[in-house]
Design a protein around this motif. Structure first.
Motif, PDB file in Angstrom:
ATOM      1  N   GLN A 127       0.841  -1.194   0.000  1.00 46.83           N
ATOM      2  CA  GLN A 127       0.000   0.000   0.000  1.00 46.83           C
ATOM      3  C   GLN A 127       0.876   1.243   0.000  1.00 46.83           C
ATOM      4  OE1 GLN A 127      -2.627   0.212   3.312  1.00 46.83           O
ATOM      5  NE2 GLN A 127      -3.755  -1.639   2.753  1.00 46.83           N
ATOM      6  N   VAL A 128       0.339   2.269  -0.638  1.00 48.46           N
ATOM      7  CA  VAL A 128       1.050   3.540  -0.611  1.00 48.46           C
ATOM      8  C   VAL A 128       0.296   4.484   0.301  1.00 48.46           C
ATOM      9  CG1 VAL A 128       1.829   5.513  -1.945  1.00 48.46           C
ATOM     10  CG2 VAL A 128       1.893   3.236  -2.948  1.00 48.46           C
ATOM     11  N   THR A 129       0.993   5.053   1.253  1.00 48.75           N
ATOM     12  CA  THR A 129       0.353   6.065   2.086  1.00 48.75           C
ATOM     13  C   THR A 129       1.187   7.332   2.041  1.00 48.75           C
ATOM     14  OG1 THR A 129       1.476   5.069   3.965  1.00 48.75           O
ATOM     15  CG2 THR A 129      -0.833   4.511   3.661  1.00 48.75           C
ATOM     16  N   LEU A 130       0.484   8.428   2.224  1.00 46.75           N
ATOM     17  CA  LEU A 130       1.157   9.720   2.104  1.00 46.75           C
ATOM     18  C   LEU A 130       1.884  10.082   3.388  1.00 46.75           C
ATOM     19  CD1 LEU A 130      -1.579  11.835   0.327  1.00 46.75           C
ATOM     20  CD2 LEU A 130       0.585  11.096  -0.638  1.00 46.75           C
ATOM     21  N   LYS A 131       2.902  10.895   3.215  1.00 51.14           N
ATOM     22  CA  LYS A 131       3.564  11.503   4.366  1.00 51.14           C
ATOM     23  C   LYS A 131       3.488  13.002   4.170  1.00 51.14           C
ATOM     24  CE  LYS A 131       7.787  10.274   5.676  1.00 51.14           C
ATOM     25  NZ  LYS A 131       9.148   9.782   5.357  1.00 51.14           N
ATOM     26  N   GLY A 132       2.768  13.645   5.027  1.00 48.15           N
ATOM     27  CA  GLY A 132       2.678  15.091   4.896  1.00 48.15           C
ATOM     28  C   GLY A 132       1.811  15.511   3.718  1.00 48.15           C
TER      29      GLY A 132
ATOM     30  N   MET B  25      -3.326   5.506  -0.849  1.00 50.71           N
ATOM     31  CA  MET B  25      -4.483   4.795  -0.296  1.00 50.71           C
ATOM     32  C   MET B  25      -5.441   5.739   0.417  1.00 50.71           C
ATOM     33  SD  MET B  25      -5.287   1.449   0.363  1.00 50.71           S
ATOM     34  CE  MET B  25      -6.470   0.658   1.433  1.00 50.71           C
ATOM     35  N   TYR B  26      -4.878   6.741   1.084  1.00 52.68           N
ATOM     36  CA  TYR B  26      -5.708   7.651   1.869  1.00 52.68           C
ATOM     37  C   TYR B  26      -5.394   9.095   1.482  1.00 52.68           C
ATOM     38  CZ  TYR B  26      -5.852   3.399   4.646  1.00 52.68           C
ATOM     39  OH  TYR B  26      -5.987   2.107   5.038  1.00 52.68           O
ATOM     40  N   GLU B  29      -2.319  11.411   6.154  1.00 53.68           N
ATOM     41  CA  GLU B  29      -1.930  10.510   7.253  1.00 53.68           C
ATOM     42  C   GLU B  29      -3.023  10.404   8.312  1.00 53.68           C
ATOM     43  OE1 GLU B  29       2.563  11.596   8.102  1.00 53.68           O
ATOM     44  OE2 GLU B  29       1.369  13.252   7.318  1.00 53.68           O
ATOM     45  N   GLN B  32      -5.762   8.217   7.347  1.00 51.85           N
ATOM     46  CA  GLN B  32      -5.251   6.859   7.417  1.00 51.85           C
ATOM     47  C   GLN B  32      -5.426   6.315   8.838  1.00 51.85           C
ATOM     48  OE1 GLN B  32      -1.097   6.701   6.569  1.00 51.85           O
ATOM     49  NE2 GLN B  32      -0.925   4.514   7.003  1.00 51.85           N
TER      50      GLN B  32
END
Lengths: 441, 517
Positions: A127-132, B25-26, B29, B32
């Protein structure tokens, strides 16, 4: 209960209305817009109701204010959404690419066990999740399809910037806005002399250095963004026809069962009915051979027919067919001549191009269009006909044509009067030719 | 909290949208974290978001625009308010921070467009799960996928839909350069064809139909089939990298070869009417793709072909006898709405203070035709005699793509009767609400039915403009691709400003229903 609209609205939210023009700053404002901090972003010049204004005045000021705020709000949300999603996706694409590199290149999908971490996103468990906030962490935009960076500014015209030559960009470029060019920065061979007139133009060059380059027609000398009109194959006779003449050609080739029809049409025209919309003219071709020719008006359509005949002649290439030749002589040779003289005689040389352009389509049986280029092409092609003809008759016609065409004639009426005569002629033609035709509504 | 839940007892677990390649995905953060808490939180968040969207888009705007201040006083604002995702409060922008500090609620929905604001990001976030819901609600008015309906349309023609590997193995992705933006060369007085072809090319329904092999030219054995020519053209526009003009040779020859009736008056190589060509092309394509029956104007003809699905709607004419009050209803299908301008511009001069140079609005023209009634003579079966009657026409079924022709010509009586072009400017909107002209609006009060109004909202897609005189001139068209407008002048495509589009003098207008896009 519910209080009337907008009383609570101070001027504050609207004063955040951004005035900057670069998209990035707008986005920045969009990002902060919804927060309540009002620190010194540019005021959009909202007119505040004076303190002593009546309540009604204050209310209308406030309502107007709110409406403007809403308009700006909607616009900003739209831009903000596009930009933020593009950058978020870019962050995802980048991290996926890294994850892919981290696994062996055997499989199409990256190994879900790999964990990759960039400034903008994390790849973990597939999965790819964002940072900031991607608006802050990601600066460029990658195309979601080809994963190459998008060019962000047009390469030419309004707002153009030089692209980095070391970068391979996605092929989808920002559209170019430049007068005279299309969205891809293309233009088409300029109106002016074309291949058919080449000889004549070279003759003129020393006298008239300001005249457009005579060799616009030859593909080699053209810059790559200057296109010429292509040719297409007629689905019936499989001949290659210049696109601007395709409709004409098909009309005669397919239209009313081929040649005889075109001949019939030619006859009709030489009978003076000009528009060609009356299909009830059943006069047999033979009986019209000797019909005296009308004035210059009908010249142009006949010229085009002459083209058709020309093709026919090329096609058959037989020594016989005297009928055809006679027609050529009476139809195209003599008559175009008179017409050309009339046209050019009135035209000052500098205007010749423009007038020819404007006059042509109208004169030529309601060929619509103020389309410069292809009219011009039409002209070229008609002129070109002469030298190509192998038969003796047209040959004798063509040199004389050239002579007549050659020197720009001295009498120069004012442009106004010129246009007037032109218009009168047009009116004439409209009334004569199109009564039975359906009007373009 | 429960007050807002649409289906509080629903046992169904809501799922976060599955991860898509090339997409996070979201939305951020913080979302998420919200989604990863537990299933119950996910369920309530999604249900709550749906309920809020319903409040915003399907109820009176007064509800969503009314916020409660901290001291409990209701305030109605014109500017956006913020609906808390985690509790039923509605807040003004100023109070939002206070609410967040007090309750630790961090997500709010913007009351104007339903987007989600994250207080920790201090930005609007676009979460794939929430955005999907929002766009569905905004488009179709329901969370059930209406898109499926359209997909079903093509299902029969697309056997490989189920198997994605088949697609990737057998197709090549079109270049990013191929965006469908190309001019079409003028083949000699064919600009009337070019403008209509451009309007077809940028019609999303026709584009999807042809690009999903709705009519495959390789499987068609009709010689010089116009639909095959269209298919080729769509492929060329949307798959090839070429940016120069397109030569519509196949269309042209198909058109010349066609033996249709409409063909006869289009036969000459002179300027023609774009509207006639539109009708011709529509009928021809119907014949190639449809039930084979010729659509006759004035009849209630229905067909499942792509052209009917796209352009055809239905009108209902109600004729009321003035003598016995007997009512006769007549249904008829229509390809386009033709709006006369002549009477209206004259009437306008007399009655109302007209706008400068007699400007009309499109809505005025529609009012005249589909709201007001007119008198006519008719043979009443009840009275068995000729009677005065009132006739009223309204729209029974709206088409997906609404085409409107403004009749910019009139016949001047006189010694030499001839057609004259009416150059009256007509103002037309980017967004058109057709609800007032429907039969539904006639039969009941619809002022509070926001969902219905949304489903009758159309967005401007294409404008065909005629410049010049009645029997000679030039056609250009404006088409919208995404949010960007372009002007198509034969082979030349340029960027157009919205003001250019709206200031043009339209002859044909194409509107596409919003719930599709």
């Amino acid at each position: 209960m519910v209080r009337p609209v907008a009383w609570e609205e101070s001027i504050a939210p609207s004063s955040q209305t951004p005035t900057s023009h670069s998209s990035t700053t707008i986005i920045h404002h969009a990002a902060t817009m919804s927060s309540s901090d009002t620190d010194g972003t540019g005021k959009a010049g909202v007119i505040v109701a004076p303190d002593d204004a009546s309540p009604m005045d204050k209310l209308s000021h406030a309502v107007l204010d709110d409406l403007l705020y809403n308009i700006v709000h909607d616009l900003l949300i739209k831009v903000h959404r596009d930009e933020k999603m593009a950058r978020a996706n870019t962050a995802a694409i980048k991290v996926e690419k890294l994850a892919m590199n981290a696994t062996d290149g055997a499989t199409a999908d990256p190994n879900p066990d790999v964990v990759v971490d960039t400034d903008a996103a994390v790849y973990k468990d597939g999965q790819v999740t964002l940072k900031g906030n991607p608006l802050k962490t990601t600066k460029e935009i990658l195309c979601p399809r080809c994963h190459l960076p998008r060019l962000l500014y047009p390469t030419d015209g309004k707002g153009a910037r030089k692209p980095d030559p070391g970068v391979i960009y996605c092929k989808k470029h920002p559209y170019i806005q430049k007068p005279g060019y299309d969205i891809y920065g293309q233009t088409w061979v300029a109106p002016g002399p074309g291949r058919g007139k080449k000889k004549k133009d070279q003759k003129f060059d020393p006298n008239d250095p300001s005249s457009p380059a005579p060799d616009t027609g030859s593909a080699k000398d053209r810059p790559p963004n200057v296109l010429s009109f292509p040719s297409a194959t007629c689905s019936k006779c499989k001949r290659c026809i210049l696109v601007t003449r395709l409709n004409n050609h098909m009309g005669s080739c397919i239209g009313n069962s081929g040649r005889t029809a075109s001949r019939a049409a030619a006859q009709k025209i030489s009978n003076g009915s000009n528009g060609g919309s009356q299909n009830n003219d059943n006069t047999p071709p033979g009986s019209q051979k000797g019909t005296p020719l009308p004035g210059s008006r009908a010249a142009s359509p006949r010229k085009r027919d002459a083209d058709e005949f020309d093709e026919d002649a090329e096609d058959s290439d037989l020594p016989g067919n005297p009928k055809k030749k006679t027609k050529l002589k009476t139809g195209s040779g003599a008559n175009t001549l008179t017409k050309k003289v009339i046209l050019k005689a009135k035209v000052p040389p500098s205007m010749a191009a423009t007038l020819g352009k404007k006059d042509k389509p109208k004169a030529s049986s309601m060929l619509n269009v103020e389309q410069k280029v292809d009219d011009d092409d039409n002209k070229d092609s008609t002129v070109q006909v002469a030298p190509k003809k192998p038969t003796p008759v047209p040959k004798s016609a063509s040199p004389s044509k050239k002579i007549k065409l050659g020197p720009p004639k001295p009498p120069l009426p004012s442009p106004g009067s010129l246009k007037k005569t032109k218009r009168e002629r047009d009116l004439e033609s409209e009334s004569s030719g199109t009564l039975s035709s359906p009007p373009p509504r | 909290m429960a007050a807002r839940l649409a289906t509080p007892a629903s046992p169904k677990n809501h799922k976060v949208k599955a991860p898509q390649p090339g997409q996070p995905m979201y939305g951020c953060e913080h979302l998420q974290r919200l989604f990863n808490q537990d299933q119950a939180t996910t369920n309530t968040s999604i249900q709550h978001y749906k309920a809020i969207l319903h409040t915003i888009f399907a109820k009176s705007p007064l509800i969503a625009q009314t916020a409660k201040t901290v001291d409990g006083q209701p305030v109605t604002e014109l500017t956006p308010t913020y609906l808390c995702l985690q509790c039923p409060s509605t807040l003004t922008e100023d109070d939002r921070t206070k609410h967040g500090t007090k309750k630790s609620h961090r997500f709010y929905v913007d009351s104007r467009c339903g987007t989600l604001y994250c207080q920790m990001c201090d930005d609007i976030v676009y979460d794939p799960t929430f955005e999907e819901l929002r766009l569905k609600k905004l488009g179709t008015g329901s969370f059930a996928s209406r898109k499926r309906k359209i997909e079903e349309l093509f299902e029969a023609t697309d056997p490989v839909r189920e198997n994605p590997t088949f697609l990737s193995a057998n197709t090549m992705a079109a270049s990013c350069k191929a965006g469908g933006l190309r001019g079409i060369y003028n083949a000699g007085a064919t600009c009337y064809q070019n403008v209509v072809l451009q309007s077809f090319l940028h019609n999303p329904i026709l584009r999807n139909f042809y690009l999903s092999d709705g009519h495959s030219s390789s499987n068609c054995d009709v010689s010089h089939c116009l639909s095959c020519a269209m298919d080729d053209m769509f492929q060329d526009f949307y798959a090839a990298e070429a940016t120069n003009g397109y030569t519509a040779a196949n269309i042209l020859s198909g058109f010349w070869i066609s033996d249709k009736k409409a063909f006869e008056n289009l036969v000459t190589t002179k300027e023609q009417d774009a509207h006639e060509f539109f009708q011709f092309l529509a009928e021809e394509l119907h014949e190639r793709n449809g039930d084979g029956k010729r659509p006759e104007s004035g009849t209630d003809h229905t067909c499942t072909c792509i052209i009917h699905q796209t352009y055809y709607g239905k009108l209902l004419s109600t004729t009321t006898c003035q003598n016995c009050s007997a009512v006769t209803n007549q249904k008829q299908s229509f390809l386009d709405l033709s709006l006369p301008l002549e009477n209206l511009s004259q009437k306008k001069g007399k009655n109302r203070p007209a706008r400068p140079n007699g400007t009309l609005t499109l809505q005025e023209c529609l009012d005249e035709e589909y709201i007001k009634s007119d008198k006519c003579e008719y043979r009443c079966t009840n009275c068995n005699s000729m009677q005065q009657a009132r006739r009223q026409t309204s729209i029974l079924k709206l088409p997906n793509v609404l085409s409107i022709q403004l009749k910019r010509f009139e016949y001047k009586q006189g010694r030499n009767e001839r057609a004259v072009k009416i150059d009256t400017p007509v103002q037309f909107p980017l967004e058109l609400n057709m609800l007032p002209y429907t039969n539904t609006a006639r039969t009941r009060d619809v002022s509070a039915e926001y969902e219905l109004a949304r489903s009758c909202t159309y967005d401007l897609l294409c404008v065909v403009v005629h410049v010049g005189e009645i029997d000679t001139g030039h056609y250009v068209s404006y088409c919208r691709v995404g949010d960007q407008w372009f002007v198509f002048n034969d082979h030349k495509v340029e960027v157009a400003q919205i003001s250019d589009v709206l200031n043009s003098r339209p002859y044909l207008l194409f509107y596409v229903v919003r719930s599709l896009s």
